[in-house]
Each structure stands twice: as C-alpha cells, then as structure tokens.
Design an enzyme around this catalytic site. Structure first.
Site, PDB file in Angstrom:
ATOM      1  CG  ASP A  59      -1.813   1.188   1.314  1.00  0.00           C
ATOM      2  OD1 ASP A  59      -1.666   2.092   0.461  1.00  0.00           O
ATOM      3  OD2 ASP A  59      -2.653   1.228   2.231  1.00  0.00           O
ATOM      4  CG  ASN A 101      -5.417   5.267  -2.223  1.00  0.00           C
ATOM      5  OD1 ASN A 101      -4.666   4.476  -1.665  1.00  0.00           O
ATOM      6  ND2 ASN A 101      -5.746   5.165  -3.500  1.00  0.00           N
ATOM      7  CB  SER A 126      -7.956  12.648 -15.738  1.00  0.00           C
ATOM      8  OG  SER A 126      -9.236  12.653 -16.315  1.00  0.00           O
ATOM      9  CE1 TYR A 151      -9.724   9.591 -10.912  1.00  0.00           C
ATOM     10  CE2 TYR A 151     -11.180  10.945 -12.261  1.00  0.00           C
ATOM     11  CZ  TYR A 151     -10.098  10.101 -12.147  1.00  0.00           C
ATOM     12  OH  TYR A 151      -9.373   9.776 -13.266  1.00  0.00           O
ATOM     13  CE  LYS A 155      -6.063  10.569 -11.585  1.00  0.00           C
ATOM     14  NZ  LYS A 155      -4.941   9.656 -11.267  1.00  0.00           N
TER      15      LYS A 155
END
Ligand code: UD1
Length: 348
Positions: A59, A101, A126, A151, A155
């Site tokens: 991880d 994360n 993205s 999300y 980025k």
C-alpha cells in the site's frame, strides 16, 4: 537493463504498460495492493510477455509500507504512477479516502525522487482537469477548471504537488492527461475488470451484450452535438500504454524541454455515445439494447484532444481505431467467466 516501477501495475492501464515495457526489455517491478484488481492479472501479463515481472503487494499510501518498499528498491530508472482510486461517484461519498490514498501515495513517491533527479516520473492525469473546455479540440494550454468531483480534484492537486516538488527539489516529471481509455489487449489475456455495475460506457456495453446487464442507458439526447449525445475521445489502452514508454524514454534520455511537462493523450477524434454503440455493433456483430435516459450529473458535453503537442514533441500518435478497441473489449469480455464479470474488481 533499465528498471521501472509501475504502481497500480495490476490495474487496467498499468498491466498493459507492464506488457509494453517487458516487450522493450525493461526490468519491471509492479507495486499493487489489489485494492481494485486481482492477482491473476499477473498470469495474463506473463502469458503475453513471456516473462513474469516482480510484483510487490504494498500500500503505497501507507508511510511505513511505502518506505520499506522503496528502501529495498533504491535503483529505479523510472516510476510510472498509476495506483489511485478512480470512481467518480465513490469519491463524492468518500472524499477523504480519495485524498489520502491518491495524494498520500504521490507525496511518498516524490520524496523518493529527492536526491534522485535521474529517475523519470510519469503521473497518470486526466482530461477531467479541463472540465468543459471552451475550445475544441482541447489543447494543453486550455485552462484547468474547478474539479467536478474529489476524484478530479486529486488529479488537479496531484499535478500541483508535482509542479512544486519539481521546482524545489530538482527532479523531473511528466503528467499525461488521458481522454477515455478503452479496449483490452488483442490477445484477450488482460483487460478492464470493473467492480459491480460498470459506470463507464464501454464496460457497460460489453457486459450488456454478454447478457450480464439490462439495456444501456444513454445519458442525455439533447446535447448540442451531431446526434444529441455527448462526445468523448476514446483511446485504445495499448496506444495509451505505449505513450507512457515514449514519455519515460524522453526523460531518461534527457530530452525534456522543461522539468515538468504535460501532454494530452487522445486520438483527436470525438465520438458520440450513439457512434460508440454503432462501432461496437459493427466490430462484433452484436446488437446493443439501449434507451435514452436523462443527462448524468457532472458530464461535459464534449471533450476530444488536440493531439499536436504529443505528436510533435513526443513523436507519438494513437494508431488503433474505435472498432479495433471495441473488438478487443468484446473478446476480453467473452474470455471472462460470468462470475468474473459480475463480481470482479479492477479497472480503468
Ligand atoms: C469518466 C469520469 C472521468 C474519468 C473517466 C475515467 C464522470 C463524470 N467522469 O469519464 O472523470 O476521468 O471516467 O475513469 O464520471 N454513458 C452513457 N451510459 C452509461 C455510461 C456512460 O450514456 O451507462 C455516457 C456518458 O454520459 C458519457 C460517455 O458515455 O457521455 C462516456 O462516459 P464514461 O465512460 O463514464 O466516461 P466519462 O464520463 O467521459
């Protein structure tokens, strides 16, 4: 032999990139904690490449695990960083998990680059950073718009973290802004493994055609586009994987013009949802059941890449067609058992 770390190396794009790296003779180490994929992806990689890369179940957002892993591998020539959570809807429900994360792992990997300026770093970004761009095709100079989801924000913030790290610590990085990655390896040995009901268009289409889902809902029929459905730039995952290697080699060979560079990765071709359905039907001779449904919250009208910079500076262009991607996605779907398709994890 150059040694490359692929984080998220058992995921959709990571596994295809591992295959391309192995084909070019790189020594490949995969880091993946199986958060969203399965260990047998390694078998698929080995079947295609004829080699089994080292895989470490780690991880990377965990400071101790990541530190121990990197200390044991002090000699990477390149890091291609895919490992991240990527479900837009889930990110709205669990924003802190997404920030911890996606950004925690990024910071720990960048710490490794301090004092190792020769190690190339490639970041998975993205086209979502552009939101609805004012001009199409979307070039890298288009302004970054406020993110629609946590999300998307990971980025944007990820790119900012890298920019600051590069300025302060003298390492180099490239961010690759993907449009819509689809398809699977032509051997059907690796592909996308969406968790539960697919949220993305192409996995829903293949599962619907396989009889695992009901009719496809086409979100929105009143967009200002040729047929009223939204336009995206769908790029074959193998083309995308190859672009990562081109970008990494640019860094390893010292050919970068700036310490932090950004490239769009798309085909330059916009397709409506209805055109995607037709391409699937042509490529596979399957029939898709579909109905119109209301627009999906957060969707932009149209996004497709200006590919000039990637072509001129990287010397890279996508070469696979939408039909080819659809055929490959369908062969992959058919290679999965029914239980695999409905319960599996992994993905885009
Ligand atoms: C989505 C994410 C984007 C992320 C990308 C890659 C959203 C709003 N955007 O892009 O941030 O970077 O995935 O993971 O989720 N469609 C249907 N029916 C379906 C599914 C999709 O009509 O069942 C349509 C969508 O409205 C869209 C197109 O198909 O017009 C593509 O959708 P999708 O595959 O989810 O990708 P994006 O939304 O472009």
């Amino acid at each position: 032999m150059k040694k490359v770390l692929v984080t998220g190396g058992l995921g959709f794009i990571g596994s295809h990139t591992a295959v391309e790296l192995l084909a070019k003779g790189y020594e490949v180490v995969l880091a993946d904690n199986l958060a969203n994929t399965r260990p047998d992806v390694l078998d698929g990689i080995e079947r295609i490449a004829g080699k089994r890369p080292e895989w470490v179940n780690v991880d990377l957002a965990d400071q101790q695990q990541c530190g121990e892993f990197l200390a044991a591998h002090p000699d990477f020539d390149g890091i291609i960083h895919f490992a991240a959570f990527k479900a837009v809807g889930e990110s709205v429900d669990k924003p802190l998990d997404y920030y911890q994360n996606n950004l925690g792992s990024l910071c720990l990997l960048l710490q490794y680059l301090r004092g190792r300026p020769e190690c190339a770093f490639i970041f998975s970004s993205s086209c979502t950073v552009y939101g609805q761009a004012d001009e199409l095709p979307v070039s890298e100079g288009a302004p970054v718009k406020p993110a629609e989801s946590p999300y998307g924000n990971t980025k944007q913030i990820g790119e900012e973290i890298i920019r600051d790290g590069v300025a302060a610590h003298g390492f180099k990085a490239i961010a690759l802004r993907y449009f819509n990655p689809i398809g699977a390896h032509p051997t059907a040995a690796i592909g996308e493994l969406p968790l539960g009901v697919p949220q993305n268009l192409v996995p829903f289409i293949t599962q619907s055609a396989a009889g695992l889902r009901g009719a496809l809902k086409v979100f929105g029929n009143d967009y200002p586009t040729s047929d009223g459905t939204a336009v995206r730039d769908y790029i074959h995952v193998v083309d995308l994987a190859q672009a990562h290697i081109v970008a990494m080699e640019r860094m390893i060979d010292g050919r970068t013009a700036e310490d932090f560079e950004v490239f769009n990765l798309g085909t330059g071709q916009g397709s409506t949802v209805l055109e995607v359905i037709k391409a699937f039907e042509r490529a596979t001779e399957q029939k898709i059941d579909w109905d119109f449904a209301p627009r999906r919250a957060g969707d932009v009208i149209a996004a497709y890449a200006d590919t000039k910079r990637a072509a001129e500076v990287l010397g890279w262009r996508a070469s696979r067609s939408l039909e080819e991607a659809m055929g490959d996605a369908w062969r992959w779907q058919q290679s999965l058992g029914e239980s695999d398709s409905s319960g599996a994890t992994g993905g885009k």
